[in-house]
Design an enzyme around this catalytic site. Structure first.
Site, PDB file in Angstrom:
ATOM      1  N   GLU A  51       7.571   0.228   0.623  1.00  0.00           N
ATOM      2  CA  GLU A  51       6.657   0.259  -0.517  1.00  0.00           C
ATOM      3  C   GLU A  51       6.102   1.660  -0.767  1.00  0.00           C
ATOM      4  O   GLU A  51       6.012   2.097  -1.906  1.00  0.00           O
ATOM      5  CB  GLU A  51       5.509  -0.731  -0.308  1.00  0.00           C
ATOM      6  CG  GLU A  51       5.918  -2.185  -0.402  1.00  0.00           C
ATOM      7  CD  GLU A  51       6.343  -2.611  -1.792  1.00  0.00           C
ATOM      8  OE1 GLU A  51       5.839  -2.070  -2.799  1.00  0.00           O
ATOM      9  OE2 GLU A  51       7.195  -3.511  -1.883  1.00  0.00           O
ATOM     10  N   ASP A  69       2.419   0.000 -17.783  1.00  0.00           N
ATOM     11  CA  ASP A  69       1.933  -1.370 -17.839  1.00  0.00           C
ATOM     12  C   ASP A  69       0.909  -1.627 -16.741  1.00  0.00           C
ATOM     13  O   ASP A  69      -0.081  -2.312 -16.945  1.00  0.00           O
ATOM     14  CB  ASP A  69       3.123  -2.319 -17.692  1.00  0.00           C
ATOM     15  CG  ASP A  69       2.723  -3.770 -17.721  1.00  0.00           C
ATOM     16  OD1 ASP A  69       2.038  -4.161 -18.679  1.00  0.00           O
ATOM     17  OD2 ASP A  69       3.077  -4.495 -16.786  1.00  0.00           O
ATOM     18  N   ASN A 107      -8.875   6.019   4.524  1.00  0.00           N
ATOM     19  CA  ASN A 107      -9.529   4.866   5.147  1.00  0.00           C
ATOM     20  C   ASN A 107      -8.700   3.635   4.791  1.00  0.00           C
ATOM     21  O   ASN A 107      -8.769   3.144   3.665  1.00  0.00           O
ATOM     22  CB  ASN A 107     -10.954   4.714   4.640  1.00  0.00           C
ATOM     23  CG  ASN A 107     -11.606   3.448   5.143  1.00  0.00           C
ATOM     24  OD1 ASN A 107     -11.092   2.765   6.025  1.00  0.00           O
ATOM     25  ND2 ASN A 107     -12.753   3.124   4.571  1.00  0.00           N
TER      26      ASN A 107
END
Length: 148
Positions: A51, A69, A107
């Site tokens: 990813e 989009d 974080n």
């Protein structure tokens, strides 16, 4: 003007974080991602590899008919239509109740909380295309070299 530019570059470089596979596995383990029923630690780390390439500041703009989009943010690539609000989409469901910029910093505690929320939906990890295509059912030896 040059000083401002240099400060912006330094801030950007300082805020970037790319994890190694084994380092991220240890961090995920410390946050309990290996305790999510139905998914292994290897599933989570593999998914993040495909990813975001382990980058905390990863962004991907999704285009539809020549316009943006929605946008995916951070390690887990949370989509602005479903999981966070970026102020660009009036119809975001904001399932994790976060501003999307929270997912592009170093974080990652809030990122992990949101990932745990995503996986509770009926799609589970199938919500992530990278996991579905590259990791699902293929991670048996994925973290072998990490000695966890």
């Amino acid at each position: 003007m040059k000083t401002l530019f240099l400060l912006c570059v330094l801030f950007t470089v300082a805020s970037l974080r790319t994890y190694s596979k084994c380092e991220l596995a240890r961090v995920f383990q410390s946050y309990g991602l290996d305790d999510i029923p139905g998914y292994s630690l290897a599933d989570w780390v593999c998914m993040v590899q495909y990813e975001s390439s382990f980058r905390t500041n990863a962004l991907r703009h999704n285009r539809r008919i020549g316009r943006v989009d929605s946008t995916n943010y951070g390690l887990f690539q949370f989509n602005s239509r479903w999981w966070c609000a970026d102020g660009k989409m009036g119809n975001s469901r904001n399932g994790c109740k976060q501003h999307c910029t929270q997912f592009v910093d170093n974080n990652i505690a809030d990122d992990i909380t949101c990932a745990k929320r995503v996986v509770k939906d009926r799609q589970g990890m199938d919500a992530w295309y990278g996991w579905k295509k590259h990791c699902k059912g293929k991670v048996d030896n994925y973290l072998q070299e990490c000695n966890l």
